[in-house]
Each structure stands twice: as C-alpha cells, then as structure tokens.
Design a protein around this motif. Structure first.
Motif, PDB file in Angstrom:
ATOM      1  N   UNK A 196       2.595   7.946   4.994  1.00 40.51           N
ATOM      2  CA  UNK A 196       3.705   7.270   5.676  1.00 40.51           C
ATOM      3  C   UNK A 196       4.913   7.314   4.751  1.00 40.51           C
ATOM      4  N   UNK A 197       6.076   7.755   5.238  1.00 37.97           N
ATOM      5  CA  UNK A 197       7.267   7.772   4.376  1.00 37.97           C
ATOM      6  C   UNK A 197       7.529   6.385   3.778  1.00 37.97           C
ATOM      7  N   UNK A 198       7.876   6.349   2.505  1.00 37.31           N
ATOM      8  CA  UNK A 198       8.086   5.073   1.810  1.00 37.31           C
ATOM      9  C   UNK A 198       9.183   4.243   2.475  1.00 37.31           C
ATOM     10  N   UNK A 199      10.218   4.898   3.003  1.00 32.63           N
ATOM     11  CA  UNK A 199      11.306   4.131   3.623  1.00 32.63           C
ATOM     12  C   UNK A 199      10.888   3.473   4.932  1.00 32.63           C
ATOM     13  N   UNK A 200       9.698   3.805   5.445  1.00 32.24           N
ATOM     14  CA  UNK A 200       9.189   3.152   6.651  1.00 32.24           C
ATOM     15  C   UNK A 200       8.174   2.050   6.321  1.00 32.24           C
ATOM     16  N   UNK A 201       8.054   1.716   5.050  1.00 36.82           N
ATOM     17  CA  UNK A 201       7.106   0.680   4.640  1.00 36.82           C
ATOM     18  C   UNK A 201       7.787  -0.669   4.546  1.00 36.82           C
ATOM     19  N   UNK A 202       6.977  -1.701   4.624  1.00 35.92           N
ATOM     20  CA  UNK A 202       7.420  -3.090   4.488  1.00 35.92           C
ATOM     21  C   UNK A 202       6.251  -3.883   3.922  1.00 35.92           C
ATOM     22  N   UNK A 203       6.461  -5.177   3.712  1.00 38.39           N
ATOM     23  CA  UNK A 203       5.373  -6.050   3.296  1.00 38.39           C
ATOM     24  C   UNK A 203       4.532  -6.426   4.497  1.00 38.39           C
ATOM     25  N   UNK A 204       3.373  -6.956   4.311  1.00 43.61           N
ATOM     26  CA  UNK A 204       2.840  -7.287   2.999  1.00 43.61           C
ATOM     27  C   UNK A 204       2.253  -6.065   2.296  1.00 43.61           C
ATOM     28  N   UNK A 205       2.206  -6.191   0.990  1.00 43.64           N
ATOM     29  CA  UNK A 205       1.528  -5.191   0.182  1.00 43.64           C
ATOM     30  C   UNK A 205       0.205  -5.745  -0.283  1.00 43.64           C
ATOM     31  N   UNK A 206      -0.548  -4.950  -0.998  1.00 44.69           N
ATOM     32  CA  UNK A 206      -1.853  -5.410  -1.457  1.00 44.69           C
ATOM     33  C   UNK A 206      -1.748  -6.500  -2.526  1.00 44.69           C
ATOM     34  N   UNK A 207      -2.745  -7.370  -2.541  1.00 44.10           N
ATOM     35  CA  UNK A 207      -2.836  -8.419  -3.560  1.00 44.10           C
ATOM     36  C   UNK A 207      -3.297  -7.806  -4.881  1.00 44.10           C
ATOM     37  N   UNK A 208      -3.221  -8.577  -5.949  1.00 43.98           N
ATOM     38  CA  UNK A 208      -3.689  -8.104  -7.257  1.00 43.98           C
ATOM     39  C   UNK A 208      -5.160  -7.710  -7.196  1.00 43.98           C
ATOM     40  N   UNK A 209      -5.964  -8.498  -6.497  1.00 42.82           N
ATOM     41  CA  UNK A 209      -7.393  -8.196  -6.372  1.00 42.82           C
ATOM     42  C   UNK A 209      -7.601  -6.887  -5.625  1.00 42.82           C
ATOM     43  N   UNK A 210      -6.856  -6.689  -4.528  1.00 40.73           N
ATOM     44  CA  UNK A 210      -6.974  -5.433  -3.779  1.00 40.73           C
ATOM     45  C   UNK A 210      -6.529  -4.245  -4.633  1.00 40.73           C
ATOM     46  N   UNK A 211      -5.456  -4.432  -5.384  1.00 42.99           N
ATOM     47  CA  UNK A 211      -4.964  -3.345  -6.244  1.00 42.99           C
ATOM     48  C   UNK A 211      -6.026  -2.967  -7.275  1.00 42.99           C
ATOM     49  N   UNK A 212      -6.666  -3.970  -7.876  1.00 43.66           N
ATOM     50  CA  UNK A 212      -7.712  -3.682  -8.861  1.00 43.66           C
ATOM     51  C   UNK A 212      -8.854  -2.877  -8.249  1.00 43.66           C
ATOM     52  N   UNK A 213      -9.267  -3.233  -7.035  1.00 41.00           N
ATOM     53  CA  UNK A 213     -10.329  -2.479  -6.358  1.00 41.00           C
ATOM     54  C   UNK A 213      -9.848  -1.053  -6.088  1.00 41.00           C
TER      55      UNK A 213
END
Length: 193
Positions: free
Chosen positions: A17-34
C-alpha cells in the motif's frame, strides 16, 4: 504433499500500500516486537544476523522528516512547493517506519552478497508480518537510503547500508492489484520433469 491454502491465497494476493495512503492506527510496541521476531526468521548463512532494525515512531518522525527535507532542499534549491511538502512528510505518512539496516561486512566464509540478500529477505518478511497483524505496509528506499549525509539523522552508521524503510499503518483505501510479469517472460526451464 500438504498445501496451506491460506498461505497460498495470501501470497497470491499480497500487495503493498503506498505510504501516502496510510493512516493510524499503527502497530503497538508489542505487535512491533512480534513483527521483528518474525522478520528476522530468514536465511542467514553463518548465523551472522547481518542486519538490524531502527523503529521510528511518534513525533520523531516529523523531526526526521524536516531534517531530511533540509538536505533535499540543499541538494536541489529549485525544489517545487509540492516536492518540499513531500520531503517534509517522508517519515510521517505512516504511523510507524522501520529501517532494515544491512550490517554486511567481509567474512571469511559468508560472501557479503549473501549477507545483503539476507537483509532483503528481512524486508519482505517484515512486510508479511505487518500484513499478518492486519496492517498495510510498503517497502521503500528513496534518496535518503543512498545519501550518507542523511545517515546521522536516521541513526545509521557510515559502515552500514539501508536495505529499506518499511512503512506500516492502516488505510481506508482499497488494495488494488497491479500488473505482474508473465511467467513466460521471467522463467527459464532447464531439464525435463
């Protein structure tokens, strides 16, 4: 042979997905670690782990974007207003941007090329890990990956290279398929079945 229909379906429809078409929410710290644990499960001859991650979140994305835009403007003083806005939002389009940094170096047993490819595999795994968590993602490099003046701003050492910036977030946009190459154009068969 047993097949995994869900995985086959995912791979046949995977799309960035093009970055300019992204929005929040983003992943949590726990999700990022996984996601990072999953991303690091790649071919890595010699078990060197010739890569590392830098996670950019929150207000730091805006600061980094503005500092990078100053470099872009200095490189090209004739930058249009539209491109200045693009430069000023490089890291703030997606809620999370993760740099995959190649730490490849000469090694007696493992060629640097293999180490670089391992970092590329990490990038793809990270895209898929983000998708598996329900987020959209995009693997970008752009000029700052190749301009060492940007490295101190990004937290990258002079001896390292940027394999990619993985942008991760949510979207309201539909995921649209793009043209893919025909197998006949990209495959060479050698030998008989």
């Amino acid at each position: 042979m047993k097949t995994d229909a869900a995985l086959i379906n995912y791979l046949s429809t995977r799309r960035s997905m093009p970055a300019f078409q992204m929005r929040g929410p983003g992943p949590s710290s726990t999700e990022i670690e996984v996601m990072l644990k999953l991303a690091s499960r790649v071919p890595d001859h010699g078990k060197l782990a010739p890569w590392r991650f830098i996670v950019y979140r929150g207000n730091e994305r805006e600061r980094i974007s503005l500092e990078l835009s100053a470099i872009a403007k200095a490189k090209n003083p004739a930058l249009s207003e539209e491109m200045i806005k693009v430069e000023e939002t490089r890291f703030s389009r997606a809620p999370v941007v993760i740099a995959v940094v190649s730490t490849a170096a000469p090694n007696v047993k493992i060629p640097e090329w293999e180490q670089l490819m391992s970092a590329g595999a990490v990038c793809l795994n990270l895209l898929m890990a983000a998708n598996a968590h329900g987020y959209v993602s995009n693997w970008l490099t752009e000029w700052m990956a190749f301009d060492e003046r940007a490295y101190p701003i990004l937290g990258v050492k002079q001896t390292e290279k940027i394999a990619g910036f993985i942008h991760i977030g949510s979207t309201d946009f539909p995921v649209v398929e793009r043209p893919r190459p025909e197998l006949a154009d990209i495959v060479t068969w050698v030998g008989q079945e």
